[in-house]
Design a protein around this motif. Structure first.
Motif, mmCIF file in Angstrom:
data_model
loop_
_atom_site.group_PDB
_atom_site.id
_atom_site.type_symbol
_atom_site.label_atom_id
_atom_site.label_comp_id
_atom_site.label_asym_id
_atom_site.label_seq_id
_atom_site.Cartn_x
_atom_site.Cartn_y
_atom_site.Cartn_z
ATOM 1 N N LEU A 152 0.840 -1.206 0.000
ATOM 2 C CA LEU A 152 0.000 0.000 0.000
ATOM 3 C C LEU A 152 0.872 1.251 0.000
ATOM 4 O O LEU A 152 0.578 2.218 -0.722
ATOM 5 C CB LEU A 152 -0.921 -0.010 1.212
ATOM 6 N N ILE A 153 1.935 1.251 0.787
ATOM 7 C CA ILE A 153 2.852 2.394 0.813
ATOM 8 C C ILE A 153 3.478 2.593 -0.558
ATOM 9 O O ILE A 153 3.527 3.712 -1.089
ATOM 10 C CB ILE A 153 3.933 2.193 1.886
ATOM 11 N N TYR A 154 3.981 1.511 -1.160
ATOM 12 C CA TYR A 154 4.629 1.603 -2.472
ATOM 13 C C TYR A 154 3.662 2.124 -3.527
ATOM 14 O O TYR A 154 4.001 3.014 -4.320
ATOM 15 C CB TYR A 154 5.173 0.238 -2.890
ATOM 16 N N LYS A 155 2.460 1.557 -3.558
ATOM 17 C CA LYS A 155 1.500 1.977 -4.580
ATOM 18 C C LYS A 155 1.113 3.437 -4.399
ATOM 19 O O LYS A 155 0.973 4.176 -5.383
ATOM 20 C CB LYS A 155 0.261 1.090 -4.534
ATOM 21 N N THR A 156 0.935 3.868 -3.147
ATOM 22 C CA THR A 156 0.609 5.270 -2.881
ATOM 23 C C THR A 156 1.721 6.178 -3.384
ATOM 24 O O THR A 156 1.462 7.187 -4.058
ATOM 25 C CB THR A 156 0.386 5.487 -1.370
ATOM 26 N N ILE A 157 2.962 5.829 -3.073
ATOM 27 C CA ILE A 157 4.101 6.649 -3.501
ATOM 28 C C ILE A 157 4.224 6.672 -5.017
ATOM 29 O O ILE A 157 4.457 7.728 -5.622
ATOM 30 C CB ILE A 157 5.394 6.135 -2.848
ATOM 31 N N GLU A 158 4.062 5.525 -5.649
ATOM 32 C CA GLU A 158 4.177 5.459 -7.112
ATOM 33 C C GLU A 158 3.166 6.368 -7.801
ATOM 34 O O GLU A 158 3.442 6.935 -8.864
ATOM 35 C CB GLU A 158 3.976 4.013 -7.573
ATOM 36 N N ASN A 159 1.981 6.550 -7.184
ATOM 37 C CA ASN A 159 0.918 7.347 -7.812
ATOM 38 C C ASN A 159 0.830 8.780 -7.285
ATOM 39 O O ASN A 159 -0.077 9.523 -7.659
ATOM 40 C CB ASN A 159 -0.433 6.652 -7.605
ATOM 41 N N MET A 160 1.773 9.161 -6.427
ATOM 42 C CA MET A 160 1.757 10.519 -5.890
ATOM 43 C C MET A 160 2.270 11.521 -6.912
ATOM 44 O O MET A 160 3.244 11.259 -7.610
ATOM 45 C CB MET A 160 2.628 10.589 -4.622
ATOM 46 N N ASP A 161 1.605 12.677 -6.971
ATOM 47 C CA ASP A 161 2.074 13.755 -7.825
ATOM 48 C C ASP A 161 3.289 14.416 -7.182
ATOM 49 O O ASP A 161 3.299 14.683 -5.978
ATOM 50 C CB ASP A 161 0.973 14.810 -8.019
ATOM 51 N N GLU A 162 4.310 14.676 -7.991
ATOM 52 C CA GLU A 162 5.507 15.325 -7.460
ATOM 53 C C GLU A 162 5.276 16.822 -7.264
ATOM 54 O O GLU A 162 5.904 17.452 -6.416
ATOM 55 C CB GLU A 162 6.696 15.062 -8.378
ATOM 56 N N ASP A 163 4.387 17.392 -8.054
ATOM 57 C CA ASP A 163 4.037 18.804 -7.897
ATOM 58 C C ASP A 163 2.692 18.903 -7.193
ATOM 59 O O ASP A 163 1.690 18.331 -7.655
ATOM 60 C CB ASP A 163 3.951 19.491 -9.260
#
Length: 259
Positions: A234-245
């Motif tokens: 869940l942590i990995y998937k959340t980070i992968e889909n997070m907007d950098e801006d």
């Protein structure tokens, strides 16, 4: 940089990722827990096991100020934390994953602010970053069906003992859903550093008197035996889909907080 603070049972989330560096930050409040630096999908990650890698730090002995200061000093501006908790409600069963939206702080023996030398009243109308919360919630489809709860009120006590039946009844009366020992002052310290902060709580047991069984620390590790990989995914998937801006009110949390 994205910070991950691992609670009980979450001591390493690097998977197959090669750790770039490990460091301990020396702060005005003492040394932080060890931080592992690596990347997930090209995004820089700083992972810190709250209790240390061998779970040698009890909840009331954790240096929360040093940990948050240390992460902030290496440019972490958003944190996803994990917390092992007890449930105050029958319907939130052991094995559930809960994303809290509010808290009640019953800790009394902890240093709770960076501002001992000036008057600063930080706003916690939204105690957890709703942007981060919503991103975690949006990626919850990897969690076992029926095990995900998208909101809850987290009650924090000093520990290290478990709570009494009368205390559990009081916390229920006050509107608590979860009971733990590590969520505060961590969340408030992150707000004082204008960092986005959200928590993923793993329910390991029911509070005292809700279940007739004796409470033990073994329950935490038993739950993590089969939920740990799910939490990390869940942590990995959340980070992968997070907007950098992104723009977030957490980043200006100190505006209007002091005279």
């Amino acid at each position: 940089m994205i910070g991950i603070i691992g609670g009980s049972g979450v001591y390493d989330i690097t998977k197959e990722t090669k750790t770039i560096e490990k460091k301990v930050i020396h702060t005005p409040y003492g040394d932080s827990s060890e931080i592992s630096l690596f990347e997930i999908e090209g995004k820089k990650i700083a992972f810190m096991p709250r209790h240390s890698g061998d779970h040698s730090l009890a909840p009331h002995k954790i240096n929360y100020r040093a940990n948050i200061w240390g992460l902030h000093s290496i440019s972490v501006n958003q944190i996803i934390a994990t917390n092992a908790v007890g449930s105050l409600k029958r319907e939130i069963h052991p094995g559930s994953i809960v994303v809290p939206y509010d808290f009640i702080d019953f800790t009394s023996r902890r240093e709770k602010t960076f501002y001992d030398d000036k008057v600063v009243h930080v706003d916690v109308t939204e105690p957890y970053c709703n942007r981060l919360r919503n991103q975690i919630i949006a990626n919850n489809n990897i969690v076992s069906k029926g095990d995900f709860v998208d909101k809850g009120v987290y009650v924090c006590t000093d520990g290290p003992r478990f709570e009494s039946p009368a205390e559990i009844k009081m916390f229920q009366y006050l509107g608590g859903d979860l009971i733990g020992m590590t969520g505060l002052p961590e969340a408030v310290l992150a707000r004082e550093k204008e960092m986005c902060y959200a928590s993923i709580c793993i329910v390991s047991n029911y509070g005292a008197s809700i279940s007739p069984d004796k409470l033990t620390i073994d329950e935490v590790f038993e739950i993590m035996e089969y939920k740990g990989a799910e939490i990390v995914d869940l942590i990995y998937k959340t980070i992968e889909n997070m907007d950098e801006d992104y723009d977030c009110s957490c980043l200006s949390a100190l505006d209007g907080s002091s005279v």
